[in-house]
Design an enzyme around this catalytic site. Structure first.
Site, PDB file in Angstrom:
ATOM      1  N   HIS A 182       0.686  -1.299  -0.101  1.00  0.00           N
ATOM      2  CA  HIS A 182       0.088   0.054   0.074  1.00  0.00           C
ATOM      3  C   HIS A 182       0.746   1.200  -0.144  1.00  0.00           C
ATOM      4  CE1 HIS A 182       0.315   0.206   4.468  1.00  0.00           C
ATOM      5  NE2 HIS A 182       0.310   1.555   4.379  1.00  0.00           N
ATOM      6  N   ASP A 205      -0.319  -7.526   1.530  1.00  0.00           N
ATOM      7  CA  ASP A 205       0.131  -6.115   1.481  1.00  0.00           C
ATOM      8  C   ASP A 205       1.781  -6.159   1.564  1.00  0.00           C
ATOM      9  OD1 ASP A 205      -0.425  -3.474   1.580  1.00  0.00           O
ATOM     10  OD2 ASP A 205       0.397  -3.295   3.601  1.00  0.00           O
ATOM     11  N   SER A 265       4.527   2.129   8.019  1.00  0.00           N
ATOM     12  CA  SER A 265       4.200   1.185   7.065  1.00  0.00           C
ATOM     13  C   SER A 265       5.239   0.631   6.331  1.00  0.00           C
ATOM     14  CB  SER A 265       3.094   1.998   6.184  1.00  0.00           C
ATOM     15  OG  SER A 265       1.896   2.124   6.651  1.00  0.00           O
TER      16      SER A 265
END
Length: 269
Positions: free
Chosen positions: A57, A113, A194
């Protein structure tokens, strides 16, 4: 960027058991903007290929974007700022001087992801990098440790002392993610974290950060995050461009886990 004051600098005593894997984690920019976190991972050939694991992402999924990335190593505060203090929630003195530019996309898949990049240039010996091992076994772990760049600021470390839980993302039914619960008074993760690795008690990468409700102010079950599992990413979408196996075990050894590799070239004791 500035990260939440509850986060713990990697130079603090909380980092003492993880001095090696701390050197595998980096912040990076996307098309000129500080963006996410990723980490250098070892492969079964122990040949120092510059494989860099991050989150799908984060958007590092095209050749043009990957070529623009700048990776910043050893970006961390020089002193241990007391967690919860105003200084811990302010800009630190970390340096962005140790960097390298450019990568190619090797594999990516949204289900867990993950994105695996290969950085364009070999490791600079002056940076003293570490290639972390990984563990693709289908199991939970008694605890876990995150090393990350919250808000893409100086590197921090967060420990979980309770067992991981296999789940879907954000509580959904499934097995693609590990749900990790942070200590009530310890570090968490934030946007910018992230793509950062979650390490097993043996300091092997189990996955990378997708997201979750955690923040310095979060309590109870909300003080937790979800990591896309290496277990799931290993077979991914069934092709070399959507799975990890072709890259992290190109020789087909079938290894379920491997240990890390230091810049000196010898596997750690």
């Amino acid at each position: 960027g500035v990260s939440g004051s509850c986060n713990i600098d990697v130079v603090c005593p909380e980092g003492n058991g993880h001095r090696d894997v701390i050197r595998s984690v980096a912040a990076y920019s996307k098309q000129g903007t500080m963006w996410c976190t990723g980490s250098l991972v070892n492969n079964s050939a122990n040949d120092k290929k510059m494989y860099f694991l991050t989150a799908n992402h984060c958007g590092m999924t095209t050749a043009a974007i990957a070529s623009s990335m700048v990776v910043y190593w050893n970006y961390q505060n020089s002193t241990c700022r007391a967690p919860g203090s105003s200084s811990s929630g302010a800009n630190g003195d970390g340096s962005l001087a140790q960097s390298q530019t450019g990568a190619v996309v090797r594999a990516t898949n949204a289900a867990s992801d993950f994105t695996l990049l290969e950085l364009n240039t070999a490791a600079n010996p002056a940076y003293n990098l570490f290639w972390a091992g990984w563990d693709r076994r289908d199991q939970n772990f008694a605890g876990a440790t995150a090393i990350h760049h919250p808000n893409v600021a100086e590197k921090r470390i967060s420990h979980s002392t309770v067992a991981t839980e296999i789940s879907g993302y954000n509580g959904a039914t499934g097995t693609s993610h590990l749900h990790v619960f942070w200590q009530a008074s310890g570090g968490v993760t934030e946007p910018g974290s992230s793509g950062s690795p979650i390490y097993s008690p043996e300091k092997r990468v189990l996955g990378q950060l997708h997201g979750g409700p955690s923040s310095c102010s979060a309590t109870g079950a909300d003080r937790s995050d979800y990591y896309g599992r290496v277990f799931t990413s290993w077979t991914g979408g069934g092709t070399s461009a959507t799975r990890l196996s072709d890259w992290l075990d190109a020789a087909g050894t079938g290894a379920q886990f491997i240990d890390g590799l230091d810049s000196t070239g010898t596997p750690p004791v």
